[in-house]
Design a protein around this motif. Structure first.
Motif, PDB file in Angstrom:
ATOM      1  N   ILE A 172       0.836  -1.195   0.000  1.00  9.80           N
ATOM      2  CA  ILE A 172       0.000   0.000   0.000  1.00  9.80           C
ATOM      3  C   ILE A 172       0.873   1.248   0.000  1.00  9.80           C
ATOM      4  O   ILE A 172       1.691   1.441   0.891  1.00  9.80           O
ATOM      5  N   ASN A 173       0.680   2.078  -1.018  1.00 10.72           N
ATOM      6  CA  ASN A 173       1.385   3.348  -1.116  1.00 10.72           C
ATOM      7  C   ASN A 173       0.469   4.440  -0.590  1.00 10.72           C
ATOM      8  O   ASN A 173      -0.521   4.796  -1.217  1.00 10.72           O
ATOM      9  N   GLY A 174       0.792   4.966   0.583  1.00 12.12           N
ATOM     10  CA  GLY A 174      -0.027   6.005   1.192  1.00 12.12           C
ATOM     11  C   GLY A 174       0.459   7.409   0.884  1.00 12.12           C
ATOM     12  O   GLY A 174      -0.096   8.384   1.368  1.00 12.12           O
ATOM     13  N   SER A 175       1.506   7.515   0.087  1.00 11.79           N
ATOM     14  CA  SER A 175       2.053   8.826  -0.262  1.00 11.79           C
ATOM     15  C   SER A 175       1.158   9.531  -1.276  1.00 11.79           C
ATOM     16  O   SER A 175       0.632   8.905  -2.189  1.00 11.79           O
ATOM     17  N   PRO A 176       1.015  10.844  -1.159  1.00 14.35           N
ATOM     18  CA  PRO A 176       0.244  11.575  -2.168  1.00 14.35           C
ATOM     19  C   PRO A 176       0.977  11.642  -3.507  1.00 14.35           C
ATOM     20  O   PRO A 176       0.381  11.935  -4.530  1.00 14.35           O
ATOM     21  N   ARG A 177       2.270  11.354  -3.509  1.00  9.96           N
ATOM     22  CA  ARG A 177       3.060  11.343  -4.750  1.00  9.96           C
ATOM     23  C   ARG A 177       3.047   9.931  -5.313  1.00  9.96           C
ATOM     24  O   ARG A 177       3.808   9.072  -4.879  1.00  9.96           O
ATOM     25  N   THR A 178       2.205   9.694  -6.293  1.00  7.91           N
ATOM     26  CA  THR A 178       1.993   8.357  -6.840  1.00  7.91           C
ATOM     27  C   THR A 178       3.286   7.697  -7.302  1.00  7.91           C
ATOM     28  O   THR A 178       3.486   6.508  -7.111  1.00  7.91           O
ATOM     29  N   ASN A 179       4.191   8.445  -7.904  1.00  4.85           N
ATOM     30  CA  ASN A 179       5.440   7.874  -8.415  1.00  4.85           C
ATOM     31  C   ASN A 179       6.660   8.400  -7.666  1.00  4.85           C
ATOM     32  O   ASN A 179       7.741   8.528  -8.235  1.00  4.85           O
ATOM     33  N   GLY A 180       6.510   8.683  -6.376  1.00  4.50           N
ATOM     34  CA  GLY A 180       7.598   9.223  -5.566  1.00  4.50           C
ATOM     35  C   GLY A 180       8.497   8.134  -4.997  1.00  4.50           C
ATOM     36  O   GLY A 180       8.549   6.997  -5.481  1.00  4.50           O
ATOM     37  N   CYS A 181       9.222   8.498  -3.954  1.00  5.28           N
ATOM     38  CA  CYS A 181      10.187   7.592  -3.323  1.00  5.28           C
ATOM     39  C   CYS A 181       9.529   6.352  -2.728  1.00  5.28           C
ATOM     40  O   CYS A 181      10.076   5.247  -2.819  1.00  5.28           O
ATOM     41  N   THR A 182       8.369   6.513  -2.117  1.00 10.08           N
ATOM     42  CA  THR A 182       7.667   5.360  -1.538  1.00 10.08           C
ATOM     43  C   THR A 182       7.319   4.363  -2.626  1.00 10.08           C
ATOM     44  O   THR A 182       7.508   3.154  -2.460  1.00 10.08           O
ATOM     45  N   PHE A 183       6.856   4.855  -3.760  1.00 11.03           N
ATOM     46  CA  PHE A 183       6.539   3.978  -4.882  1.00 11.03           C
ATOM     47  C   PHE A 183       7.789   3.247  -5.363  1.00 11.03           C
ATOM     48  O   PHE A 183       7.745   2.057  -5.673  1.00 11.03           O
TER      49      PHE A 183
ATOM     50  N   ILE B 269       0.721  -3.420  -5.984  1.00 14.13           N
ATOM     51  CA  ILE B 269       0.820  -2.112  -5.336  1.00 14.13           C
ATOM     52  C   ILE B 269      -0.482  -1.355  -5.588  1.00 14.13           C
ATOM     53  O   ILE B 269      -0.936  -1.259  -6.717  1.00 14.13           O
ATOM     54  N   ILE B 270      -1.059  -0.832  -4.508  1.00 16.85           N
ATOM     55  CA  ILE B 270      -2.216   0.047  -4.677  1.00 16.85           C
ATOM     56  C   ILE B 270      -1.871   1.417  -4.088  1.00 16.85           C
ATOM     57  O   ILE B 270      -1.080   1.532  -3.156  1.00 16.85           O
ATOM     58  N   HIS B 271      -2.420   2.444  -4.677  1.00 20.72           N
ATOM     59  CA  HIS B 271      -2.165   3.823  -4.259  1.00 20.72           C
ATOM     60  C   HIS B 271      -3.393   4.367  -3.542  1.00 20.72           C
ATOM     61  O   HIS B 271      -4.478   4.386  -4.104  1.00 20.72           O
ATOM     62  N   VAL B 272      -3.205   4.793  -2.307  1.00 18.76           N
ATOM     63  CA  VAL B 272      -4.326   5.355  -1.544  1.00 18.76           C
ATOM     64  C   VAL B 272      -4.012   6.756  -1.020  1.00 18.76           C
ATOM     65  O   VAL B 272      -4.831   7.356  -0.338  1.00 18.76           O
ATOM     66  N   GLY B 273      -2.840   7.282  -1.353  1.00 16.93           N
ATOM     67  CA  GLY B 273      -2.428   8.588  -0.841  1.00 16.93           C
ATOM     68  C   GLY B 273      -3.311   9.734  -1.290  1.00 16.93           C
ATOM     69  O   GLY B 273      -3.389  10.760  -0.623  1.00 16.93           O
ATOM     70  N   HIS B 274      -3.988   9.572  -2.395  1.00 17.98           N
ATOM     71  CA  HIS B 274      -4.858  10.622  -2.920  1.00 17.98           C
ATOM     72  C   HIS B 274      -6.301  10.469  -2.436  1.00 17.98           C
ATOM     73  O   HIS B 274      -7.145  11.292  -2.735  1.00 17.98           O
ATOM     74  N   LYS B 275      -6.568   9.410  -1.678  1.00 19.14           N
ATOM     75  CA  LYS B 275      -7.943   9.170  -1.214  1.00 19.14           C
ATOM     76  C   LYS B 275      -8.155   9.774   0.178  1.00 19.14           C
ATOM     77  O   LYS B 275      -7.234   9.886   0.964  1.00 19.14           O
ATOM     78  N   ASP B 276      -9.368  10.140   0.473  1.00 20.23           N
ATOM     79  CA  ASP B 276      -9.725  10.708   1.769  1.00 20.23           C
ATOM     80  C   ASP B 276     -10.111   9.566   2.703  1.00 20.23           C
ATOM     81  O   ASP B 276     -11.282   9.186   2.786  1.00 20.23           O
ATOM     82  N   ILE B 277      -9.111   9.011   3.389  1.00 19.20           N
ATOM     83  CA  ILE B 277      -9.329   7.848   4.254  1.00 19.20           C
ATOM     84  C   ILE B 277      -9.123   8.269   5.704  1.00 19.20           C
ATOM     85  O   ILE B 277      -8.129   8.916   6.037  1.00 19.20           O
ATOM     86  N   HIS B 278     -10.055   7.898   6.551  1.00 17.89           N
ATOM     87  CA  HIS B 278      -9.973   8.220   7.971  1.00 17.89           C
ATOM     88  C   HIS B 278     -10.207   6.961   8.784  1.00 17.89           C
ATOM     89  O   HIS B 278     -10.941   6.064   8.365  1.00 17.89           O
TER      90      HIS B 278
END
Length: 64
Positions: free
Chosen positions: A6-17, A36-45
């Motif tokens: 799970i990539n929680g970074s808002p930068r989809t292709n950043g260092c975490t990716f 790999i799924i990207h959730v950094g751009h989602k509003d998750i609480h």
């Protein structure tokens, strides 16, 4: 076996990716399917804690 990365970074292709991609490649070399799924751009609480649960957590953390 399957791994979910799970990539929680808002930068989809950043260092975490980049790190997750390296991990994914290593896992797949070992025969483990990985995604790999990207959730950094989602509003998750998280779920809000009730007062009772909050007190139990505080007691547990105090013991530690």
């Amino acid at each position: 076996m399957k791994a979910l990365l799970i990539n929680g970074s808002p930068r989809t292709n950043g260092c975490t990716f980049t790190v997750l991609t390296e991990l994914k490649n290593t896992l797949e070399k070992e025969g483990i399917d990985a995604e790999i799924i990207h959730v950094g751009h989602k509003d998750i609480h998280g779920l809000p804690l009730t007062e009772n649960v909050r007190k139990q957590v505080n007691v547990y953390l105090t013991i530690l």
